[in-house]
Design an enzyme around this catalytic site. Structure first.
Site, short mmCIF file in Angstrom:
data_model
loop_
_atom_site.label_atom_id
_atom_site.label_comp_id
_atom_site.label_asym_id
_atom_site.label_seq_id
_atom_site.Cartn_x
_atom_site.Cartn_y
_atom_site.Cartn_z
N GLU A 257 16.74 21.01 116.73
CA GLU A 257 17.74 21.67 117.58
C GLU A 257 17.39 23.13 117.85
OE1 GLU A 257 18.43 19.83 114.96
OE2 GLU A 257 19.90 18.28 115.50
N MET B 110 -0.18 39.74 112.45
CA MET B 110 0.56 40.98 112.57
C MET B 110 0.99 41.50 111.20
SD MET B 110 1.46 43.36 114.46
CE MET B 110 1.66 43.06 116.22
N LYS C 256 34.88 15.48 117.98
CA LYS C 256 34.50 14.15 118.46
C LYS C 256 35.66 13.42 119.12
CE LYS C 256 31.97 10.06 116.95
NZ LYS C 256 31.30 9.39 115.82
N GLN D 228 29.32 16.45 107.57
CA GLN D 228 28.70 17.21 108.66
C GLN D 228 29.67 18.15 109.37
OE1 GLN D 228 26.26 14.50 111.06
NE2 GLN D 228 24.58 14.89 109.63
C1 LIG Z 1 10.63 33.36 112.08
C2 LIG Z 1 9.81 34.55 111.72
N1 LIG Z 1 9.37 34.69 110.46
C3 LIG Z 1 8.61 35.76 110.14
C4 LIG Z 1 8.29 36.71 111.07
C5 LIG Z 1 7.46 37.92 110.68
N2 LIG Z 1 6.18 37.93 111.43
C6 LIG Z 1 6.01 38.67 112.55
S1 LIG Z 1 4.50 38.48 113.21
C7 LIG Z 1 4.03 37.42 112.00
C8 LIG Z 1 2.65 36.84 111.96
C9 LIG Z 1 2.39 35.92 113.06
O1 LIG Z 1 1.18 35.27 112.79
P1 LIG Z 1 0.52 34.32 113.86
O2 LIG Z 1 1.51 33.40 114.40
O3 LIG Z 1 -0.69 33.72 113.27
O4 LIG Z 1 0.14 35.32 115.05
P2 LIG Z 1 -0.84 36.57 115.04
O5 LIG Z 1 -0.07 37.77 114.59
O6 LIG Z 1 -1.96 36.26 114.12
O7 LIG Z 1 -1.27 36.70 116.46
C10 LIG Z 1 5.06 37.23 111.08
C11 LIG Z 1 4.96 36.40 109.89
C12 LIG Z 1 8.80 36.52 112.36
N3 LIG Z 1 8.58 37.40 113.34
N4 LIG Z 1 9.53 35.43 112.67
#
Ligand SMILES: Cc1ncc(C[n+]2csc(CCOP(=O)(O)OP(=O)(O)O)c2C)c(N)n1
Lengths: 581, 189
Positions: A61, A484, A173, A124
Site C-alpha cells: 500500500e 549518501m 465497511k 484490523q
Molecule cells: C526510508 C528512508 N530511510 C533512510 C533514509 C536515509 N538515507 C538517505 S539517502 C540514503 C542512502 C541511499 O542509498 P542508495 O539508494 O544506494 O542511493 P545512493 O545514495 O547510493 O545514490 C539513506 C539511507 C531515507 N532517506 N529514507
C-alpha cells in the site's frame, strides 16, 4: 454529455458503488490499491466499473500511495490510492507523508471496520484518522452514507485547491454496504473559512516593484509553487524584463528551463556553487512558491544577510516561518506575478551577471564532467542519459546521491518532468512513482534513476511494472553503498562506514525472474547505446550501472553551515592524484 | 511590550474530532498550551475556543492563528492578545472550615465577589470568576484555610465593544456554506 446527465439522475446505490461513481465524476481514470477485508465491497463493485476506472494492484500500500503521487505529479490531476483497514491503511502513511511534504494532490480511501465495532480494537481496526490528522491536508471518516458523495466531492476539492495535499477518506465497511439515493453534488460544501482564493495586494506589489528597481544584485528563488500555479511564463517574463537571475529549489526544477539564460540552476545543500553565492551576496531575494526549507537555506542566522526579501506563497503559514521577510505576500503566484509584471521597469544588471559568471568559472575547474577517466562515475551516467534522451525524458528519482546528481546533471528544460521526493526524502519512492507516472499519458520516455539501496526498499513493484507492462526505464546506479549516508560518514564521521555497505541480488537474474528486460553496464562507452536500446524496448527495462563506489556529491554545504560555506570537489589534477592511486 | 500570554479565539465547526485537530496541530508546531476552553455559541454548529499559550515570538503567534485558520474545520480566528478584551476564568474551591472561621471566610468571599454554593459537613464550595490576577489573589487568601480541592476552568475571552463585524462575518459564513466561493478575507490573512 448524455452519460453525464444520466449519472446525475438519482439512483439507489450501495456505498461501494457510490465510491466508484464519485471517482468517475471526478474524472479519475486510474487508481492504485490493494484489497482486504474492510474494502472488499469496494473491490467487489469495481467489477462493474473496471472498464471505466483502471485499477493497478501495487505490491504494497505504501507504493499505491507513491504511485498515486507519481501519477499526480506527472498528470497534474488528483492521484487516488485505495487500501483496506488496519495494516493496509497504516502502510499508506509513508506515501501520504511524502505527498503532504511536497504538496501533492491525492485522495486516499481506506476501508474501516464496521461502525458498530469502531473503538473496540476489532480485527484490523486502527485509528487511521487519528494517525493521519497531522499528515494530511484534511481527513474524513464517513459514518453516514448520505454524506458519502459529498465528502468525496469535498475531498477532491480540498486536495487540488489552494496549496494541494493529500486527503484521507476512511469508510467503515457497513457504510460501503448500505444503500442510498446517489446524487453527485454540483458544488462542494467546504466551510468558507477554507478560502484558497485571495485578492492580489496591490499596495504590496507597488513596494516590490520599487525594491526591484532599486536592487543591484537581485535573485529570484523559484520553488514548486511555480509549477503548481503554472507560473513559468510569468516567472521567465519577470526574470527577462528586470534581468534577474533565477535559482530553483529541487522541486522547482523545470519551473524555468535549465537552458534559459537567466536560470542559474539549483540551490541549497548540493546546489550550484554560483547559485548559493549569488543568494548569499544578493541585495534582493524574491522567493516564489517555496518554503525556505533548511536544505536550501543552510544556517538561518547567516542566510543572505544583506538582502531585502519578498516572499510570495499561497500558504500564509509559510510566510515568516523560517526566514523573516520584508514583504510577505499571500497569493496565487501566477496571479501575483502577472499583476507585478507591468509595474516592473526594464533593467540590466550586467555587473551582477559578470560576478555570477566568475563564480561559475571557479567551479568549472573542479567539474567532474571535465575529468578524463575510464571509470564510470554516476555523474557520467546521468549526463549521458540526458544526452541520449535529448533532455526530453520524464525523470523520476529515488533518494540519495543519485538524486542530487540528477538535479545537477539532468538539465531539465521542461515543467513537471522531474518527480522526486523533496521534503520527506523517502527512499523507495522512485519505482512506484515511476509506475504511477506512466499512467499520466505524457508523451515522454520515463527514466527512473535509483540507487541500489532505494530500489531494494520497493523492488516488489517490478512485478507491478511487468503485470501492467508499463513503459518505464530504470537506471539503477549501483555503488554498493547507501551512498549518501556513506558520504556523510566519510565527511563527518571519520570514514567509519557503519552499516552503509549494502549487498544486492544479481539484478540481471532478478529482472529475468520478474520478467523484464535487463542490462548491465560498467563502461562509459556502453552507456548511451544501452540507454537507447532500453528506450526502444516496449515495456519495463532495467539497466544496472556498476559505478565507482567512493564517489561524492559536490559541492556540499554541511548541515547547519553557511550557505556559501561549501565543500568543493578537489581540483581536477588533485582528483587524479587522489583517486588514481 | 509583548505580553507573556498569547490569547486567541477560534471559531470552529462543532464536529467530532475538531478539538483533536486543533490540539494535534499545536503540539506538532511546538506550541505550549496554557489553557484551552471550548464551548457552544449563539450559533448552532459553531463552537468557540479560547486558546492561551505562552508563545512569546511574534511571528510564531501570527503563524499559530494562521495554522488554525488553515484547518478545514475553522471559520475564523481572532488574536485578542493586543486588543481590548475581557479575559475571565472560573474557579471552584472546596475549603474545609470550622464554624468559627466561617464568618471571616464569608467576608473574604464577598470581598472577591465570589459565592458559597455548597456547604456541608464542615466544607464549603466557593465559586469565583475574574481575571487571572483576581483569581490568583483569591486563591492566595484561601490558603489561610484548608483547601481540599481546587479547579480552574481556563480562560475565556471576548473582545470589548460591539464588534459587530464578527457577528456579521460568522453569519455570512454560515449562510454562505453552500458552494463557498466566498471572497471573505479571514481576520488574519
Ligand atoms: C526510508 C528512508 N530511510 C533512510 C533514509 C536515509 N538515507 C538517505 S539517502 C540514503 C542512502 C541511499 O542509498 P542508495 O539508494 O544506494 O542511493 P545512493 O545514495 O547510493 O545514490 C539513506 C539511507 C531515507 N532517506 N529514507
Amino acid at each position: 454529455m448524455s452519460e453525464k446527465r444520466a449519472s446525475n439522475k438519482s439512483r439507489v446505490l450501495s456505498g461501494a458503488e457510490i465510491v466508484w461513481e464519485c471517482l468517475i465524476e471526478e474524472g479519475v481514470e486510474v487508481l492504485f490499491g490493494y484489497p482486504g477485508g474492510a474494502n472488499l465491497p469496494i473491490y467487489d463493485a469495481h467489477v462493474k466499473y473496471s472498464d471505466r476506472v483502471h485499477h493497478v494492484l501495487t505490491r504494497h500500500e505504501q507504493n499505491a500511495a507513491h504511485a498515486a503521487d507519481g501519477y499526480a505529479r506527472a498528470s497534474g490531476k488528483v492521484g487516488v490510492a485505495l487500501a483496506t483497514s488496519g495494516p493496509g491503511a497504516t502502510n499508506l502513511i509513508t506515501g501520504v507523508a511524502t505527498a503532504m511534504m511536497d504538496s501533492i494532490p491525492m485522495v486516499c480511501i481506506s476501508g474501516q471496520v464496521g461502525r458498530a465495532s469502531l473503538g473496540s480494537d476489532a480485527f484490523q481496526e486502527t485509528d487511521i484518522l487519528g494517525a493521519m490528522i497531522p499528515l494530511t491536508k484534511h481527513s474524513y471518516q464517513v459514518n453516514d452514507i448520505t454524506k458519502l458523495a459529498g465528502v468525496i466531492k469535498d475531498a477532491f476539492y480540498i486536495a487540488r485547491s489552494g496549496r494541494p495535499g493529500p486527503v484521507l477518506v476512511d469508510i467503515p465497511k457497513d457504510v460501503q454496504n448500505e444503500t442510498t439515493e446517489f446524487v453527485y453534488p454540483e458544488k462542494h460544501n467546504v466551510l468558507p473559512g477554507y478560502n484558497p482564493t485571495v485578492s492580489v495586494p496591490m499596495d504590496q506589489l507597488i513596494e516590490v516593484a520599487k525594491m526591484i528597481q532599486e536592487a543591484k544584485n537581485p535573485v529570484i528563488l523559484a520553488g514548486h509553487g511555480v509549477l503548481i500555479s503554472d507560473a513559468s511564463t510569468e516567472l521567465a517574463a519577470l526574470a527577462e524584463k528586470a534581468d534577474i537571475p533565477v535559482s530553483v529549489t529541487l522541486l522547482g526544477i523545470g519551473g524555468i528551463p535549465a537552458s534559459h539564460p537567466k536560470c542559474i540552476g539549483f540551490m541549497g545543500m548540493h546546489g550550484a556553487y554560483w547559485a548559493n553565492h549569488a543568494i548569499q551576496k544578493a541585495d534582493l531575494l524574491i522567493a516564489c512558491g517555496m518554503r525556505f526549507d533548511d536544505r536550501v537555506t543552510g544556517k538561518l542566522e547567516t542566510y543572505s544577510p544583506n538582502s531585502k526579501k519578498v516572499h510570495i506563497d499561497i500558504d500564509p503559514t509559510e510566510l515568516n516561518k523560517n526566514v523573516m521577510v520584508d514583504v510577505p505576500i499571500r497569493g496565487d503566484l501566477k496571479t501575483v506575478l502577472a499583476a507585478l509584471l507591468p509595474m516592473v521597469k526594464e533593467a540590466k544588471h550586467d555587473a551582477w551577471s559578470t560576478t555570477i559568471k566568475e563564480w561559475m568559472k571557479i567551479s568549472h575547474t573542479r567539474e567532474i564532467l571535465h575529468r578524463k577517466s575510464d571509470k564510470l562515475f554516476s555523474a557520467f551516467v546521468i549526463r549521458d542519459i540526458w544526452e541520449a534522451t535529448k533532455g526530453n525524458a520524464l525523470v523520476v528519482t529515488d533518494v540519495g546521491q543519485h538524486q542530487m546528481t540528477v538535479a545537477q546533471y539532468y538539465y531539465q528544460d521542461h515543467q513537471h518532468s522531474l518527480l522526486t521526493s523533496g521534503g520527506l526524502g523517502t527512499m523507495g519512492y522512485g519505482l512506484p512513482a515511476a509506475i504511477g507516472a506512466s499512467f499520466a499519458g505524457r508523451d515522454k520516455d520515463i527514466w527512473l534513476v535509483v540507487g541500489d539501496g532505494g530500489i531494494q526498499m520497493t523492488i516488489n513493484e517490478l512485478a507491478t511494472a511487468v503485470q501492467e507492462n508499463v513503459n518505464i526505464n530504470i537506471a539503477l546506479i549501483n555503488n554498493g553503498y547507501l551512498g549518501m549516508v556513506r558520504q556523510w560518514q566519510e565527511m563527518f564521521y571519520d570514514k567509519r562506514f557503519s552499516q552503509t555497505p549494502i549487498s544486492s541480488p544479481d539484478f540481471l537474474k532478478l529482472t529475468e525472474a520478474y520478467g523484464l528486460k535487463g542490462y548491465r553496464v560498467s563502461e562509459r562507452k556502453d552507456v548511451i547505446p544501452t540507454v537507447l536500446e532500453a528506450q526502444a524496448h516496449r515495456g519495463p527495462t532495467l539497466i544496472e550501472f556498476v559505478v565507482e563506489e567512493m564517489e561524492m556529491v559536490y559541492p556540499m554545504v554541511a548541515a547547519g553551515a553557511d550557505l556559501d560555506d561549501m565543500h568543493q570537489r578537489p581540483l581536477i589534477e588533485e582528483q587524479f592524484s587522489d583517486m588514481e592511486v | 511590550m509583548i505580553k507573556s500570554e498569547h490569547t486567541i479565539v477560534a471559531f470552529v465547526e462543532d464536529e467530532p474530532g475538531v478539538l483533536n485537530r486543533v490540539v494535534s496541530l499545536l503540539r506538532r508546531r511546538n506550541y505550549n498550551i496554557k489553557s484551552l476552553v471550548v464551548g457552544a455559541t449563539e450559533q448552532p454548529g459553531l463552537s468557540r475556543m479560547t486558546i492561551v499559550t505562552d508563545e512569546s515570538d511574534n511571528n510564531r503567534r501570527v503563524n499559530m492563528a494562521r495554522n488554525i485558520q488553515k484547518l478545514v474545520n475553522a471559520y475564523t480566528v481572532e488574536d485578542v492578545t493586543d486588543v481590548p478584551a475581557v479575559i475571565r476564568e472560573y474557579m471552584l474551591a472546596k475549603v474545609s472550615v470550622s464554624n468559627g472561621d466561617r464568618v471571616e471566610l464569608d467576608l473574604l468571599t464577598r470581598e472577591y465577589g465570589a459565592k458559597v454554593i455548597d456547604s456541608e459537613e464542615g466544607a464549603v464550595i466557593i465559586e469565583a470568576t475574574g481575571y487571572d490576577m483576581e483569581i490568583e489573589s483569591f486563591i492566595q487568601k484561601l490558603k489561610a484555610y484548608d483547601i481540599v480541592e481546587l479547579m480552574r476552568s481556563g480562560k475565556m475571552a471576548m473582545r470589548r465593544g460591539s464588534h459587530l463585524e464578527l457577528k456579521a462575518k460568522l453569519e455570512m459564513m454560515s449562510t454562505d456554506q453552500q458552494g463557498s466561493t466566498s471572497q471573505i478575507q479571514s481576520a488574519i490573512s
